[in-house]
Design a protein around this motif. Sequence first.
Motif, PDB file in Angstrom:
ATOM      1  N   ALA A   1     -12.524   0.959 -12.744  1.00 19.91           N
ATOM      2  CA  ALA A   1     -11.202   1.589 -12.713  1.00 19.91           C
ATOM      3  C   ALA A   1     -10.209   0.704 -11.978  1.00 19.91           C
ATOM      4  O   ALA A   1     -10.561  -0.046 -11.065  1.00 19.91           O
ATOM      5  N   PHE A   2      -8.961   0.782 -12.392  1.00 20.79           N
ATOM      6  CA  PHE A   2      -7.900  -0.014 -11.794  1.00 20.79           C
ATOM      7  C   PHE A   2      -6.743   0.897 -11.413  1.00 20.79           C
ATOM      8  O   PHE A   2      -6.327   1.748 -12.197  1.00 20.79           O
ATOM      9  N   THR A   3      -6.234   0.720 -10.205  1.00 20.20           N
ATOM     10  CA  THR A   3      -5.108   1.508  -9.732  1.00 20.20           C
ATOM     11  C   THR A   3      -3.950   0.578  -9.389  1.00 20.20           C
ATOM     12  O   THR A   3      -4.113  -0.357  -8.606  1.00 20.20           O
ATOM     13  N   VAL A   4      -2.803   0.835  -9.987  1.00 24.11           N
ATOM     14  CA  VAL A   4      -1.617   0.035  -9.685  1.00 24.11           C
ATOM     15  C   VAL A   4      -1.160   0.352  -8.263  1.00 24.11           C
ATOM     16  O   VAL A   4      -1.016   1.527  -7.909  1.00 24.11           O
ATOM     17  N   PRO A   5      -0.969  -0.666  -7.413  1.00 25.00           N
ATOM     18  CA  PRO A   5      -0.533  -0.407  -6.033  1.00 25.00           C
ATOM     19  C   PRO A   5       0.774   0.377  -5.983  1.00 25.00           C
ATOM     20  O   PRO A   5       1.710   0.085  -6.724  1.00 25.00           O
ATOM     21  N   ASP A   6       0.822   1.398  -5.122  1.00 26.66           N
ATOM     22  CA  ASP A   6       2.047   2.200  -4.978  1.00 26.66           C
ATOM     23  C   ASP A   6       3.133   1.442  -4.232  1.00 26.66           C
ATOM     24  O   ASP A   6       4.315   1.568  -4.523  1.00 26.66           O
ATOM     25  N   ARG A   7       2.706   0.660  -3.246  1.00 21.39           N
ATOM     26  CA  ARG A   7       3.669  -0.071  -2.418  1.00 21.39           C
ATOM     27  C   ARG A   7       3.417  -1.566  -2.518  1.00 21.39           C
ATOM     28  O   ARG A   7       2.295  -2.012  -2.768  1.00 21.39           O
ATOM     29  N   ILE A   8       4.489  -2.314  -2.314  1.00 25.74           N
ATOM     30  CA  ILE A   8       4.403  -3.772  -2.410  1.00 25.74           C
ATOM     31  C   ILE A   8       3.356  -4.314  -1.445  1.00 25.74           C
ATOM     32  O   ILE A   8       2.589  -5.226  -1.771  1.00 25.74           O
ATOM     33  N   GLU A   9       3.301  -3.730  -0.240  1.00 23.66           N
ATOM     34  CA  GLU A   9       2.392  -4.228   0.797  1.00 23.66           C
ATOM     35  C   GLU A   9       0.924  -4.057   0.400  1.00 23.66           C
ATOM     36  O   GLU A   9       0.040  -4.665   1.000  1.00 23.66           O
ATOM     37  N   GLN A  10       0.667  -3.221  -0.618  1.00 21.87           N
ATOM     38  CA  GLN A  10      -0.713  -2.979  -1.041  1.00 21.87           C
ATOM     39  C   GLN A  10      -1.206  -4.008  -2.058  1.00 21.87           C
ATOM     40  O   GLN A  10      -2.378  -4.016  -2.408  1.00 21.87           O
ATOM     41  N   ALA A  11      -0.312  -4.853  -2.534  1.00 23.44           N
ATOM     42  CA  ALA A  11      -0.734  -5.891  -3.479  1.00 23.44           C
ATOM     43  C   ALA A  11      -1.738  -6.807  -2.791  1.00 23.44           C
ATOM     44  O   ALA A  11      -1.399  -7.482  -1.817  1.00 23.44           O
ATOM     45  N   PRO A  12      -2.992  -6.856  -3.265  1.00 25.04           N
ATOM     46  CA  PRO A  12      -4.042  -7.557  -2.534  1.00 25.04           C
ATOM     47  C   PRO A  12      -4.075  -9.069  -2.711  1.00 25.04           C
ATOM     48  O   PRO A  12      -4.762  -9.765  -1.970  1.00 25.04           O
TER      49      PRO A  12
ATOM     50  N   GLY B   1      -1.617 -12.833  -7.600  1.00 26.48           N
ATOM     51  CA  GLY B   1      -1.435 -12.460  -8.995  1.00 26.48           C
ATOM     52  C   GLY B   1      -0.765 -11.113  -9.183  1.00 26.48           C
ATOM     53  O   GLY B   1       0.179 -10.980  -9.971  1.00 26.48           O
ATOM     54  N   LEU B   2      -1.230 -10.103  -8.456  1.00 24.34           N
ATOM     55  CA  LEU B   2      -0.658  -8.771  -8.594  1.00 24.34           C
ATOM     56  C   LEU B   2       0.760  -8.711  -8.032  1.00 24.34           C
ATOM     57  O   LEU B   2       1.660  -8.130  -8.636  1.00 24.34           O
ATOM     58  N   ALA B   3       0.967  -9.317  -6.851  1.00 28.35           N
ATOM     59  CA  ALA B   3       2.305  -9.307  -6.248  1.00 28.35           C
ATOM     60  C   ALA B   3       3.307 -10.014  -7.148  1.00 28.35           C
ATOM     61  O   ALA B   3       4.437  -9.538  -7.343  1.00 28.35           O
ATOM     62  N   TRP B   4       2.917 -11.122  -7.711  1.00 30.25           N
ATOM     63  CA  TRP B   4       3.792 -11.915  -8.577  1.00 30.25           C
ATOM     64  C   TRP B   4       4.139 -11.159  -9.851  1.00 30.25           C
ATOM     65  O   TRP B   4       5.306 -11.076 -10.253  1.00 30.25           O
ATOM     66  N   LEU B   5       3.135 -10.558 -10.490  1.00 32.38           N
ATOM     67  CA  LEU B   5       3.397  -9.813 -11.719  1.00 32.38           C
ATOM     68  C   LEU B   5       4.218  -8.559 -11.443  1.00 32.38           C
ATOM     69  O   LEU B   5       5.092  -8.192 -12.232  1.00 32.38           O
ATOM     70  N   MET B   6       3.963  -7.900 -10.314  1.00 36.03           N
ATOM     71  CA  MET B   6       4.774  -6.747  -9.930  1.00 36.03           C
ATOM     72  C   MET B   6       6.237  -7.160  -9.763  1.00 36.03           C
ATOM     73  O   MET B   6       7.157  -6.455 -10.188  1.00 36.03           O
TER      74      MET B   6
ATOM     75  N   ALA C   1      12.938  -5.570 -15.373  1.00 38.37           N
ATOM     76  CA  ALA C   1      13.371  -4.176 -15.523  1.00 38.37           C
ATOM     77  C   ALA C   1      14.721  -3.947 -14.863  1.00 38.37           C
ATOM     78  O   ALA C   1      15.293  -2.858 -14.956  1.00 38.37           O
ATOM     79  N   GLY C   2      15.247  -4.981 -14.167  1.00 39.52           N
ATOM     80  CA  GLY C   2      16.550  -4.864 -13.521  1.00 39.52           C
ATOM     81  C   GLY C   2      16.509  -4.304 -12.120  1.00 39.52           C
ATOM     82  O   GLY C   2      17.555  -4.072 -11.504  1.00 39.52           O
ATOM     83  N   ASP C   3      15.298  -4.116 -11.571  1.00 39.83           N
ATOM     84  CA  ASP C   3      15.152  -3.604 -10.205  1.00 39.83           C
ATOM     85  C   ASP C   3      14.984  -4.791  -9.255  1.00 39.83           C
ATOM     86  O   ASP C   3      13.876  -5.123  -8.829  1.00 39.83           O
ATOM     87  N   CYS C   4      16.093  -5.450  -8.917  1.00 43.79           N
ATOM     88  CA  CYS C   4      16.022  -6.688  -8.143  1.00 43.79           C
ATOM     89  C   CYS C   4      15.640  -6.455  -6.687  1.00 43.79           C
ATOM     90  O   CYS C   4      15.097  -7.354  -6.041  1.00 43.79           O
ATOM     91  N   ASP C   5      15.905  -5.274  -6.149  1.00 44.34           N
ATOM     92  CA  ASP C   5      15.469  -4.962  -4.785  1.00 44.34           C
ATOM     93  C   ASP C   5      13.947  -4.990  -4.696  1.00 44.34           C
ATOM     94  O   ASP C   5      13.372  -5.613  -3.796  1.00 44.34           O
ATOM     95  N   ARG C   6      13.314  -4.296  -5.624  1.00 44.96           N
ATOM     96  CA  ARG C   6      11.845  -4.269  -5.646  1.00 44.96           C
ATOM     97  C   ARG C   6      11.288  -5.651  -5.986  1.00 44.96           C
ATOM     98  O   ARG C   6      10.300  -6.092  -5.404  1.00 44.96           O
ATOM     99  N   ALA C   7      11.934  -6.324  -6.929  1.00 41.02           N
ATOM    100  CA  ALA C   7      11.488  -7.662  -7.313  1.00 41.02           C
ATOM    101  C   ALA C   7      11.502  -8.595  -6.108  1.00 41.02           C
ATOM    102  O   ALA C   7      10.553  -9.365  -5.893  1.00 41.02           O
ATOM    103  N   LEU C   8      12.565  -8.525  -5.326  1.00 46.01           N
ATOM    104  CA  LEU C   8      12.680  -9.385  -4.145  1.00 46.01           C
ATOM    105  C   LEU C   8      11.527  -9.153  -3.185  1.00 46.01           C
ATOM    106  O   LEU C   8      10.905 -10.112  -2.693  1.00 46.01           O
ATOM    107  N   GLY C   9      11.225  -7.885  -2.919  1.00 39.37           N
ATOM    108  CA  GLY C   9      10.112  -7.576  -2.017  1.00 39.37           C
ATOM    109  C   GLY C   9       8.789  -8.114  -2.536  1.00 39.37           C
ATOM    110  O   GLY C   9       7.971  -8.640  -1.771  1.00 39.37           O
ATOM    111  N   CYS C  10       8.579  -8.003  -3.838  1.00 37.68           N
ATOM    112  CA  CYS C  10       7.331  -8.505  -4.440  1.00 37.68           C
ATOM    113  C   CYS C  10       7.261 -10.029  -4.394  1.00 37.68           C
ATOM    114  O   CYS C  10       6.206 -10.612  -4.130  1.00 37.68           O
ATOM    115  N   PHE C  11       8.398 -10.682  -4.651  1.00 41.87           N
ATOM    116  CA  PHE C  11       8.416 -12.147  -4.610  1.00 41.87           C
ATOM    117  C   PHE C  11       8.130 -12.649  -3.192  1.00 41.87           C
ATOM    118  O   PHE C  11       7.430 -13.652  -2.999  1.00 41.87           O
ATOM    119  N   LEU C  12       8.678 -11.960  -2.202  1.00 38.70           N
ATOM    120  CA  LEU C  12       8.408 -12.341  -0.812  1.00 38.70           C
ATOM    121  C   LEU C  12       6.940 -12.135  -0.474  1.00 38.70           C
ATOM    122  O   LEU C  12       6.350 -12.929   0.264  1.00 38.70           O
TER     123      LEU C  12
END
Length: 265
Positions: free
Chosen positions: A173-184, A187-192, A199-210
């Motif tokens: 089973a696979f669960t998509v992380p709810d929060r950016i900090e949960q990206a293990p 690969g997952l952080a980058w794709l998120m 999707a145009g959500d640059c605030d969330r994108a920025l957090g994931c890129f960081l």
Amino acid sequence: QVGQGETQMISARRNSAALAVAGVCLVTACRTCSSEAKPVRVAVLTLTAPGEQSALAEAVTAVLEARLSQAKGIEVVERKQLEAVMQELRLATLTADSESALKLGKRVAANHVLLGTVAVVKASATLTARLTNLGTGIVSQAATASGEVANVLTLVDQLANELAAGLAATLPAFTVPDRIEQAPDFGLAWLMGLSAFYAGDCDRALGCFLRAKRFEPDDPTVRLFLVRAYLALGDPEHARVELRQLERASPHADETKEARSMLDR
């Protein structure tokens, strides 16, 4: 009449014969199990995408590859081995055409080669994949997953499960992380981040890129998308900070040239 000693001898012979038969059956069973348990070897080539979406396609490929490698019954060819053979065959990228893909797959002793595409139109994404059986040269399975680009991780998991099922393999089973900090991992952080960006959500994108940068601080593509995210959020100062770091780490990279041109406009 048969004496007690002879009776014991006959009994011992029977026991010995029974054990021998049992041993043969056990060995045969083990060989059968070993044969049945042999995993299907799959060479995953980089999915293709138009223009600037190539970064998303590469990220999708990495996560898809990671998911398939978790399947019981599938052995994914290591990327380093693919790249080494690719150089021998003088292939520019791992997004090979069908003929080159079959040749590459055979060289790495794969049973199947996986090719596919990624396409984003507005806020929707479509992922396709096809498995070619190298024994027959025929496409043995095709799968498609479509939905919102913001949910691309779920789409990748859907694609992986369809492909695994077609190879009689099972995925955990696979669960998509709810929060950016949960990206293990990277690969997952980058794709998120990429899915949020498209999707145009640059605030969330920025957090994931960081978050991704914490795993791969010198990756030029990550820094390029950080520049893009900061500019989209109206923060050119932080974008210039990323550019300076990019210029120090990768002065001659295409990503550096592109980031510089974006800030020079």
